[in-house]
Write a protein that holds these residues in place. Sequence first.
Motif, PDB file in Angstrom:
ATOM      1  N   GLU A 147       5.119  -6.555   7.209  1.00 13.33           N
ATOM      2  CA  GLU A 147       3.848  -6.995   6.670  1.00 13.33           C
ATOM      3  C   GLU A 147       2.795  -6.886   7.773  1.00 13.33           C
ATOM      4  O   GLU A 147       3.042  -7.256   8.920  1.00 13.33           O
ATOM      5  CB  GLU A 147       3.965  -8.455   6.213  1.00 13.33           C
ATOM      6  CG  GLU A 147       2.648  -9.120   5.850  1.00 13.33           C
ATOM      7  CD  GLU A 147       2.060  -8.563   4.569  1.00 13.33           C
ATOM      8  OE1 GLU A 147       0.830  -8.657   4.410  1.00 13.33           O
ATOM      9  OE2 GLU A 147       2.820  -8.047   3.737  1.00 13.33           O
ATOM     10  N   GLY A 148       1.639  -6.345   7.451  1.00 14.22           N
ATOM     11  CA  GLY A 148       0.600  -6.224   8.462  1.00 14.22           C
ATOM     12  C   GLY A 148      -0.357  -5.092   8.177  1.00 14.22           C
ATOM     13  O   GLY A 148      -0.178  -4.334   7.213  1.00 14.22           O
ATOM     14  N   PRO A 149      -1.392  -4.942   9.023  1.00 15.51           N
ATOM     15  CA  PRO A 149      -2.454  -3.959   8.772  1.00 15.51           C
ATOM     16  C   PRO A 149      -1.993  -2.508   8.877  1.00 15.51           C
ATOM     17  O   PRO A 149      -2.649  -1.618   8.348  1.00 15.51           O
ATOM     18  CB  PRO A 149      -3.491  -4.283   9.861  1.00 15.51           C
ATOM     19  CG  PRO A 149      -2.703  -4.966  10.952  1.00 15.51           C
ATOM     20  CD  PRO A 149      -1.635  -5.733  10.241  1.00 15.51           C
ATOM     21  N   ASN A 150      -0.859  -2.249   9.548  1.00 11.37           N
ATOM     22  CA  ASN A 150      -0.407  -0.866   9.701  1.00 11.37           C
ATOM     23  C   ASN A 150       0.366  -0.349   8.493  1.00 11.37           C
ATOM     24  O   ASN A 150       0.632   0.837   8.390  1.00 11.37           O
ATOM     25  CB  ASN A 150       0.472  -0.739  10.952  1.00 11.37           C
ATOM     26  CG  ASN A 150      -0.319  -0.964  12.228  1.00 11.37           C
ATOM     27  OD1 ASN A 150      -1.510  -0.651  12.288  1.00 11.37           O
ATOM     28  ND2 ASN A 150       0.329  -1.514  13.239  1.00 11.37           N
ATOM     29  N   ARG A 151       0.729  -1.250   7.578  1.00 12.36           N
ATOM     30  CA  ARG A 151       1.471  -0.816   6.404  1.00 12.36           C
ATOM     31  C   ARG A 151       0.498  -0.341   5.333  1.00 12.36           C
ATOM     32  O   ARG A 151      -0.588  -0.892   5.159  1.00 12.36           O
ATOM     33  CB  ARG A 151       2.325  -1.961   5.849  1.00 12.36           C
ATOM     34  CG  ARG A 151       3.282  -1.512   4.768  1.00 12.36           C
ATOM     35  CD  ARG A 151       4.305  -2.574   4.449  1.00 12.36           C
ATOM     36  NE  ARG A 151       3.744  -3.680   3.681  1.00 12.36           N
ATOM     37  CZ  ARG A 151       4.415  -4.785   3.367  1.00 12.36           C
ATOM     38  NH1 ARG A 151       5.668  -4.922   3.788  1.00 12.36           N
ATOM     39  NH2 ARG A 151       3.848  -5.745   2.677  1.00 12.36           N
ATOM     40  N   THR A 152       0.902   0.696   4.604  1.00 16.59           N
ATOM     41  CA  THR A 152       0.050   1.225   3.548  1.00 16.59           C
ATOM     42  C   THR A 152      -0.297   0.126   2.553  1.00 16.59           C
ATOM     43  O   THR A 152       0.583  -0.574   2.041  1.00 16.59           O
ATOM     44  CB  THR A 152       0.773   2.375   2.812  1.00 16.59           C
ATOM     45  OG1 THR A 152       1.094   3.393   3.762  1.00 16.59           O
ATOM     46  CG2 THR A 152      -0.093   2.951   1.712  1.00 16.59           C
ATOM     47  N   ARG A 153      -1.574  -0.020   2.296  1.00 17.80           N
ATOM     48  CA  ARG A 153      -2.035  -1.126   1.455  1.00 17.80           C
ATOM     49  C   ARG A 153      -1.438  -1.072   0.053  1.00 17.80           C
ATOM     50  O   ARG A 153      -1.057  -2.091  -0.528  1.00 17.80           O
ATOM     51  CB  ARG A 153      -3.565  -1.069   1.381  1.00 17.80           C
ATOM     52  CG  ARG A 153      -4.189  -2.203   0.607  1.00 17.80           C
ATOM     53  CD  ARG A 153      -5.694  -2.071   0.591  1.00 17.80           C
ATOM     54  NE  ARG A 153      -6.306  -2.971  -0.357  1.00 17.80           N
ATOM     55  CZ  ARG A 153      -7.549  -2.847  -0.791  1.00 17.80           C
ATOM     56  NH1 ARG A 153      -8.287  -1.860  -0.350  1.00 17.80           N
ATOM     57  NH2 ARG A 153      -8.052  -3.709  -1.651  1.00 17.80           N
ATOM     58  N   SER A 154      -1.319   0.137  -0.496  1.00 17.91           N
ATOM     59  CA  SER A 154      -0.809   0.264  -1.856  1.00 17.91           C
ATOM     60  C   SER A 154       0.649  -0.176  -1.960  1.00 17.91           C
ATOM     61  O   SER A 154       1.086  -0.648  -3.017  1.00 17.91           O
ATOM     62  CB  SER A 154      -0.954   1.700  -2.352  1.00 17.91           C
ATOM     63  OG  SER A 154      -0.338   2.612  -1.463  1.00 17.91           O
ATOM     64  N   LEU A 155       1.425  -0.057  -0.874  1.00 11.26           N
ATOM     65  CA  LEU A 155       2.815  -0.502  -0.916  1.00 11.26           C
ATOM     66  C   LEU A 155       2.878  -2.009  -1.095  1.00 11.26           C
ATOM     67  O   LEU A 155       3.654  -2.514  -1.925  1.00 11.26           O
ATOM     68  CB  LEU A 155       3.538  -0.091   0.366  1.00 11.26           C
ATOM     69  CG  LEU A 155       4.980  -0.583   0.494  1.00 11.26           C
ATOM     70  CD1 LEU A 155       5.836  -0.049  -0.653  1.00 11.26           C
ATOM     71  CD2 LEU A 155       5.580  -0.176   1.841  1.00 11.26           C
ATOM     72  N   GLY A 156       2.072  -2.735  -0.340  1.00 10.62           N
ATOM     73  CA  GLY A 156       2.043  -4.181  -0.486  1.00 10.62           C
ATOM     74  C   GLY A 156       1.655  -4.607  -1.888  1.00 10.62           C
ATOM     75  O   GLY A 156       2.239  -5.540  -2.463  1.00 10.62           O
TER      76      GLY A 156
END
Length: 355
Positions: A179-188
């Motif tokens: 979880e965090g800013p480096n993960r693709t937003r759409s995945l979250g």
Amino acid sequence: MLPRCHESTGSREEPIVECRTNNDTASEMYARSSNSADPVVHLLGQFLRDLRPAEASYCRAEVTRPWGIGLQFQKGIRFHFVAEGSCWVLIEGSEPERLDQGDVVLLPHGTKHVIADDPESAVTDLTLLGPRQISGTSYSLNTGGGGARSLIFCCTVDFEEPLADRLIGTMPAKLVFREGPNRTRSLGMLLEVMAAEMAEESVGSATIMARLADAAISIIVRDWARDSDDHRRGWLAALRDRGLGPALLDIHTRPGENWSLARLARTAAMSRSTFAERFSHVLGVSPARYVLEFRMREAKRLLLDPSLTIPAIAARLGYASEAAFSRAFKRTTGNPPGQLRRLRTASEVRREPRA
């Protein structure tokens, strides 16, 4: 000295010369680029487009400390998403990995593993815990000792065709996305929707979850392929190779073309011997074998379309006659194309829901 070669025939094109070599030729890698003409972008896009889930199962696990769940090998791609709390993932031969709220772990090869509140907790096999069936292949599980609570969503997806093998086969046993800013937003966002859908336990959840899981896995695979640097051999390395990438792009986008070794070598701007050596070194198969396997994979996909006749499929894939196509298909898959079509049709009928 040039490698020894023999010719492989079976379709109407000029024979591709199959070459075997022991030379260890290093691949020149593409520089990273957002250019849409990059073969990595093109072929990865096609891979993700054609990735079709055949079977999928899901489990909403509400667990309280202490707890430990053993999961046996299961064919397909597995992932666990920690919606609340935390857990540890334990795979034989690797260090335990802690997951916190919002984290997701992908196990591309369906590896046997354990999830637990602590690496030292006692483990019970999932089959002995008796998960409750919600609908179809969706389940819920409540287990543990009554302590601190965690909520974990588990999913296993298998795919219709061996299309995934070229790329997923090169992936490591475990991938963790924090979880965090480096993960693709759409995945979250997708993971949150999946969690909400499982929590509701509504009619049709299995169908919706299959589509959501397909999208989530596609994003994870895409991000790994785009960002990973550890590729010296295999399909992704070939895509990034300045010579092999354009040749693979041509094979994938126009499988019915007359792909002789000489023509592919010209596309790669190499001599025939250098191209054959590098192709076999990086991909582990000869150019002839790769073209044949890709055509047969496309044939399996096209045979699912009842509007296409077998002669039409043969022509689309570059074969001069239905007989030549049928021989190649049976030699490669073990069954004639007509039989495969009948088996798949019967399978689809059996899958239809009954009123």
